[in-house]
Write an enzyme that holds these catalytic residues in place. Structure first.
Site: not given
Ligand code: SAM
Ligand code: DTB
Ligand code: SF4
Length: 317
Positions: A53, A57, A60, A97, A129, A189, A261
Site C-alpha cells: 500500500c 500509516c 500498518c 468485510c 462491508c 463504519c 465493535r
Molecule cells: N486501506 C484501507 C484504508 O486504510 O482505508 C482499508 C484497510 S485498513 C487495514 C482498515 C483499518 O484497519 C485501518 O483504518 C485501521 O484502523 C485498522 N488497522 C490496520 N492495521 C491495524 C493494526 N495493526 N492494529 C489495529 N488496527 C489496524
Molecule cells: C477495523 O476497524 N479493523 C479491521 C477492519 N476495520 C478492516 C482491520 C483490523 C486489522 C488488524 C491488523 C491486521 O490483521 O492486519
Molecule cells: Fe494502506 Fe494499511 Fe494505511 Fe490501509 S491502513 S491505507 S492498507 S497502509
C-alpha cells in the site's frame, strides 16, 4: 432516548473520566435502550488485496513504506472470495468485510471485480462491508447499487494526533469519503485504534469526531493496536485494556444505537478484559482465525468464551 450529535469535548471528557463502575453502569443503561445485552454480532474479515500500500500509516503491516511479515498478494478472484463468505456464514458470521490495501479505489477491471464480489456476498443474505481506501462520489453510488451494506473508513485517532501517524492522507480526506458513503445511502463504519501512543485527550477527541457525525456511524470499531514487526509502532507501549473498556463505554453512551465493535487486538487481551468490554457495551466482534494479516482467536476459543459468559451470537442485526 434521543440521539445527540452536539456532544462537546468537555461533556465527553467528563463521561470518559467517570469512576469506572459509574461509567459502566451508564453505558449499560444506554446499551439496553437499543440492544440486547446478551447478543454479539460475529463479523468476518477477508483481505482481498494484501500489502504494497502506498500510504504510510504507522501501525500498518501492509504499507509499502515498511518491511514487515506481509507478502504482497494481488486482488483475489470473486469465486475464492465467495467461497470464503459462504464458509464464514456457515460458521455463524452475519457480516462479511472485504479489505484492500489501496490508497483509493481506481475505476476499471479491479473495481468491477470488487462490485461482483459485493453482489455475490449480498446474495448470500449477509451484511456486506468493504474497506478499500478513499472513494469518489460515483464509486460510492456504484457500491450501493451492487448491494453494499456498509463501508469501513476509520478516523483512527484525534485530528491533533493524526499527523503523527499518517502523512499521506489528511483527516479531511477521510471525512470526505465518509460523507460520500453517507450520501450514497450506505451505512458508515468508522472508529479508531488505541495503543498508538495517543493520550486520553486524543481518545476523547476521536470520540468527539465520531459522535458529532449526524447520523452517527452505524458501526464503530475500536481496535487495539496489533503491533507488527517492521512498522514504526512495532515497539509501542502495551495498552492497559481498561482504556479499551473506558473508550468502549464512552462510545456506547455517546452513540447508543450504534454497533460498537471490539475489533483488532482480542488476542492480546485476557478473557476477563474481553468480558469487561462486552459489559461496557461492545456488541460485535471479528471472528475467525485471521483479521486481515494478523491472527485472531479461533472458533474454539470464541465458542468457549460465549459459553462461559452465557452470551450468544446475534442472528440478524
Ligand atoms: N486501506 C484501507 C484504508 O486504510 O482505508 C482499508 C484497510 S485498513 C487495514 C482498515 C483499518 O484497519 C485501518 O483504518 C485501521 O484502523 C485498522 N488497522 C490496520 N492495521 C491495524 C493494526 N495493526 N492494529 C489495529 N488496527 C489496524
Ligand atoms: C477495523 O476497524 N479493523 C479491521 C477492519 N476495520 C478492516 C482491520 C483490523 C486489522 C488488524 C491488523 C491486521 O490483521 O492486519
Ligand atoms: Fe494502506 Fe494499511 Fe494505511 Fe490501509 S491502513 S491505507 S492498507 S497502509
Amino acid at each position: 432516548m434521543n440521539l445527540r450529535h452536539d456532544w462537546t469535548r468537555d461533556e465527553i471528557r467528563a463521561i470518559y473520566r467517570l469512576p469506572l463502575p459509574e461509567l459502566i453502569f451508564r453505558a449499560q443503561l444506554s446499551h439496553r435502550e437499543f440492544h440486547r445485552a446478551d447478543e454479539v454480532q460475529m463479523c468476518r474479515l477477508l483481505s482481498i488485496k494484501t500489502g504494497g500500500c502506498p500510504e504510510d500509516c504507522a501501525y500498518c503491516s501492509q504499507s509499502a513504506h515498511y518491511k514487515t511479515h506481509v507478502e504482497r498478494e494481488p486482488l483475489m478472484n470473486p469465486g475464492e472470495v465467495l467461497a470464503a463468505a459462504r464458509n464464514a456464514k456457515s460458521e455463524g458470521a452475519t457480516r462479511f468485510c472485504m479489505g484492500a490495501a489501496w490508497r483509493q479505489v481506481n475505476d476499471g477491471k479491479e473495481f468491477d471485480s470488487v462490485l461482483e464480489m459485493v453482489r455475490g456476498v449480498a446474495a448470500l443474505d449477509m451484511e456486506v462491508c468493504c474497506t478499500l481506501g478513499m472513494l469518489t462520489e460515483s464509486q460510492a453510488q456504484e457500491l450501493k447499487n451492487a448491494g453494499l451494506t456498509a463501508y469501513n473508513h476509520n478516523l483512527d485517532t484525534s485530528p491533533e494526533f493524526y499527523g503523527d501517524i499518517i502523512s499521506t492522507r489528511t483527516y479531511e480526506d477521510r471525512l470526505r469519503t465518509i460523507g460520500y458513503v453517507r450520501k450514497a445511502g450506505i451505512t458508515v463504519c468508522s472508529g479508531g485504534i488505541l495503543g498508538m501512543g495517543e493520550t486520553d485527550e486524543d481518545r476523547i477527541g476521536l470520540l468527539e469526531q465520531l459522535a458529532r457525525l449526524d447520523p452517527h456511524p452505524e458501526s464503530v470499531p475500536i481496535n487495539m493496536l496489533v503491533r507488527s514487526e517492521g512498522t514504526p509502532l512495532a515497539n509501542a507501549e502495551e495498552l492497559d485494556p481498561l482504556i479499551m473498556v473506558r473508550t468502549i463505554a464512552t462510545a456506547r453512551i455517546l452513540m447508543p444505537a450504534s454497533m460498537v465493535r471490539l475489533a483488532a487486538g482480542r488476542r492480546q487481551m485476557s478473557p476477563e478484559a474481553v468480558a469487561l468490554c462486552f459489559v461496557a457495551g461492545a456488541n460485535s466482534i471479528f471472528t475467525g482465525e485471521k483479521l486481515l494479516t494478523t491472527p485472531n482467536p479461533g472458533a474454539d476459543d470464541d465458542t468457549r468464551l460465549f459459553e462461559t459468559l452465557g452470551m450468544r451470537a446475534l442472528q440478524h442485526a
